[in-house]
Write a protein that holds these residues in place. Structure first.
Motif, short mmCIF file in Angstrom:
data_model
loop_
_atom_site.label_atom_id
_atom_site.label_comp_id
_atom_site.label_asym_id
_atom_site.label_seq_id
_atom_site.Cartn_x
_atom_site.Cartn_y
_atom_site.Cartn_z
N MET A 89 0.53 -1.30 0.18
CA MET A 89 0.43 -0.25 -0.23
C MET A 89 1.17 1.34 -0.12
SD MET A 89 -3.19 -0.45 2.48
CE MET A 89 -3.00 -1.42 3.57
N PRO A 90 0.43 2.67 -0.79
CA PRO A 90 0.22 3.23 -0.54
C PRO A 90 1.15 4.81 0.27
CG PRO A 90 -0.90 3.84 -0.86
CD PRO A 90 -0.65 2.57 -0.77
N LEU A 91 2.48 4.00 2.02
CA LEU A 91 2.35 4.84 3.36
C LEU A 91 3.84 3.58 3.26
CD1 LEU A 91 0.74 6.95 4.04
CD2 LEU A 91 -0.82 4.91 5.76
N LYS A 127 -9.03 6.88 -6.99
CA LYS A 127 -10.11 6.16 -6.09
C LYS A 127 -9.48 4.42 -6.77
CE LYS A 127 -15.33 6.17 -7.18
NZ LYS A 127 -15.80 5.92 -8.05
N PHE A 130 -7.95 3.06 -3.50
CA PHE A 130 -9.10 2.29 -2.67
C PHE A 130 -10.24 1.43 -2.72
CE2 PHE A 130 -8.59 6.68 -0.55
CZ PHE A 130 -8.00 6.72 0.55
N ILE A 133 -7.98 -1.29 -2.22
CA ILE A 133 -7.42 -2.01 -1.07
C ILE A 133 -8.53 -2.40 -0.45
CG2 ILE A 133 -7.13 -0.82 1.22
CD1 ILE A 133 -5.06 1.44 0.32
N TYR A 134 -9.58 -1.62 -0.34
CA TYR A 134 -11.46 -2.95 -0.17
C TYR A 134 -11.42 -4.16 -0.89
CZ TYR A 134 -15.09 0.32 1.48
OH TYR A 134 -15.51 0.89 1.70
N ILE A 137 -9.17 -6.26 1.86
CA ILE A 137 -9.82 -5.78 3.31
C ILE A 137 -11.39 -7.25 2.99
CG2 ILE A 137 -11.35 -4.84 4.83
CD1 ILE A 137 -9.39 -2.16 3.72
N GLU A 138 -11.48 -6.88 1.84
CA GLU A 138 -13.03 -7.77 2.11
C GLU A 138 -12.09 -9.51 1.72
OE1 GLU A 138 -14.86 -8.02 -1.92
OE2 GLU A 138 -17.19 -9.11 -1.03
N MET A 141 -11.74 -10.36 5.70
CA MET A 141 -12.61 -10.48 5.87
C MET A 141 -13.29 -12.14 5.77
SD MET A 141 -14.14 -7.68 7.12
CE MET A 141 -13.02 -5.98 7.29
N ILE B 53 -23.06 0.85 0.98
CA ILE B 53 -22.53 2.18 2.44
C ILE B 53 -22.76 3.42 1.85
CG2 ILE B 53 -19.90 2.73 3.84
CD1 ILE B 53 -19.17 -0.50 2.78
N MET B 89 -14.92 3.14 6.31
CA MET B 89 -14.32 3.83 4.36
C MET B 89 -14.66 4.38 3.79
SD MET B 89 -11.15 0.92 3.92
CE MET B 89 -12.15 -0.23 3.83
N PRO B 90 -14.06 5.65 3.08
CA PRO B 90 -14.78 6.70 2.49
C PRO B 90 -14.77 6.01 0.47
CG PRO B 90 -12.74 7.35 2.63
CD PRO B 90 -12.83 5.81 2.90
N LEU B 91 -16.34 4.71 0.37
CA LEU B 91 -15.92 4.07 -1.03
C LEU B 91 -17.59 4.07 -0.51
CD1 LEU B 91 -14.15 4.24 -2.99
CD2 LEU B 91 -13.37 1.79 -3.07
N PHE B 96 -19.00 -5.08 3.73
CA PHE B 96 -18.30 -6.89 3.83
C PHE B 96 -19.18 -7.12 4.81
CE2 PHE B 96 -14.67 -4.34 2.23
CZ PHE B 96 -15.07 -4.96 0.99
N VAL B 129 -6.23 9.12 6.10
CA VAL B 129 -8.02 8.11 6.01
C VAL B 129 -6.59 6.46 5.50
CG1 VAL B 129 -9.34 7.89 4.16
CG2 VAL B 129 -8.93 9.79 5.21
N PHE B 130 -5.67 7.33 5.02
CA PHE B 130 -4.73 6.63 4.64
C PHE B 130 -3.99 5.43 6.33
CE2 PHE B 130 -4.56 6.88 0.31
CZ PHE B 130 -5.00 5.77 -0.28
N ILE B 133 -7.01 3.29 7.58
CA ILE B 133 -6.66 2.29 7.20
C ILE B 133 -6.08 1.01 7.60
CG2 ILE B 133 -6.59 1.11 4.49
CD1 ILE B 133 -8.61 3.54 3.84
#
Lengths: 236, 236
Positions: A89-91, A127, A130, A133-134, A137-138, A141, B53, B89-91, B96, B129-130, B133
DNA sequence: CGCATGATTGAAGTACGTCAACTCTTGTGG
DNA sequence: CCACAAGAGTTGACGTACTTCAATCATGCG
């Protein structure tokens, strides 16, 4: 135009394009992501847990696993990545897991800083990041549900279906899946022992749900049965 | 100034401020996030799995759980959220998991669209935000290791330590933790049965590692022991 | 106060893990 | 090209940690 074609080709080969997930559509919008190609041999660790993250990786070929290891050696595989997958991820932070090759692999490394620049320039790109990443995360889960609440046969069925789906997504229609990783890797992914994974696969074979050419090459014979087992393990 | 104060107060009360995690520092930079306060009673479902969401939630008071439920009723609790925590999350995608209150709760709902606007305006906000997450993903990874590879006593110890840490972070020094959720919720979080959770807690009590005022109010008596058990379960 | 729900404890069963033997690959060197 | 070794995979026998089932004990709310 005669010149443009080889230039594009050179771009594709040496730079990588993050096509599958992050790359914006349309030739005009191609973000200037300069990745570095790396060729890795089997059983190589390319990132250790707690290392600071400098790159996002795109897998070109081969299989890579993300692993967390406990002090006494117990392992939990977080995920497997193969051609087209993005890792990271971009961090710039500490890695949560180590990354090890399962097979020989080719990857492209994109500096995190570049992704940040690209995100600053393009809301569309942000976007997509994101959305990526979503998706990750799915997966996490669903993995948690498997690990916490599913029986071995359900976990194994779901695992096989993941690869079946991947094969279908890649356009294959032959019901064939290749499991590049060892039984131990699978068991560390599913929270089981290798013996249990073997026995479940053995049962699937005896019930004609799958057929194995060898321990890594499997044909799905009865997809509905596999789906039913994965979903709620109704069969005993 | 006489006027300003009540206005600010009104702002704080009716709008919410995402203070802990997402809010930028400094009064000048406060993003115009207009949240809607909601008061929820215990055992309310505020979001169903598969729902689309529309909001990101900030918990003001009370406890909320994120749950995934299988067809036959098995449950996996993904996480618990309490005062100061952010959920979502912002999307705008499908949820989930479902979100249910464990206790009466007050939350602030921020439309996802607003967060997107704020992110478009502020790279700093986007970065926060990142980071948020990232933190969530780290929790998921640790949870996967617990579910896949840890013994019951290690899972329970780690669970208690999470709440202990939260208490310390909130500035408390009394070794007191409150478990707002039921034993069943805890067992669904840890991938165990409620009986096993009870028995492990009972053992911790008998070993003077914890002391319980009642089933929800616990004192940590022997922090090092708890940490040792959580880390590799050396004690038998 | 009394019922309903949750928590705890005990007894018994079993699914999965552990241990061990054996087989099948795969790769290497004579 | 075969022999051998080392590793991976498979299968069986056995043990046990956790679940299941059941009974009892708290807690709290009408």
């Amino acid at each position: 135009m005669n010149i443009a074609v080889p230039v594009i080709k050179e771009f594709d080969q040496s730079v990588g394009i993050l096509t599958s997930v992050l790359q914006e559509k349309g030739p005009r919008q191609i973000s200037p992501l300069n990745g570095i190609k790396r060729k890795l041999s089997k059983n190589t660790t390319l990132l250790y847990e707690e290392d600071s993250i400098k790159h996002v990786y795109e897998v070109i070929s081969g299989t890579i696993k993300a692993v967390k290891i406990l002090a006494d050696g117990r392992r939990q595989v977080i995920g497997f990545f193969s051609a087209g997958d993005i890792i990271g991820m971009p961090l710039e932070l500490k890695a949560f897991y180590s990354l090890e090759t399962v097979t020989n692999a080719n990857i492209v490394c994109y500096p995190v800083s570049q992704l940040n620049v690209a995100m600053g320039r393009s809301p569309e790109f942000t976007k997509r990041v994101f959305q990526f990443i979503y998706g990750e995360i799915e997966k996490h889960m669903n993995h948690m549900v498997s690990l916490g609440r599913k029986r071995p046969k359900e976990r194994v069925a779901a695992f096989l279906l993941q690869y079946y789906q991947k094969s279908v997504d890649a356009g294959h229609r032959d019901n064939f899946i290749e499991l590049a990783m060892s039984r131990i890797d699978i068991s560390d992914y599913l929270g089981l022992t290798q013996e249990t994974v073997c026995r479940v696969l053995g049962r699937f074979k005896r019930n004609n749900i799958i057929e194995a050419r060898n321990s890594h090459e499997i044909f799905v014979l009865d997809l509905p049965a596999l789906q039913q087992i994965a979903q709620s393990g109704l069969l005993h």
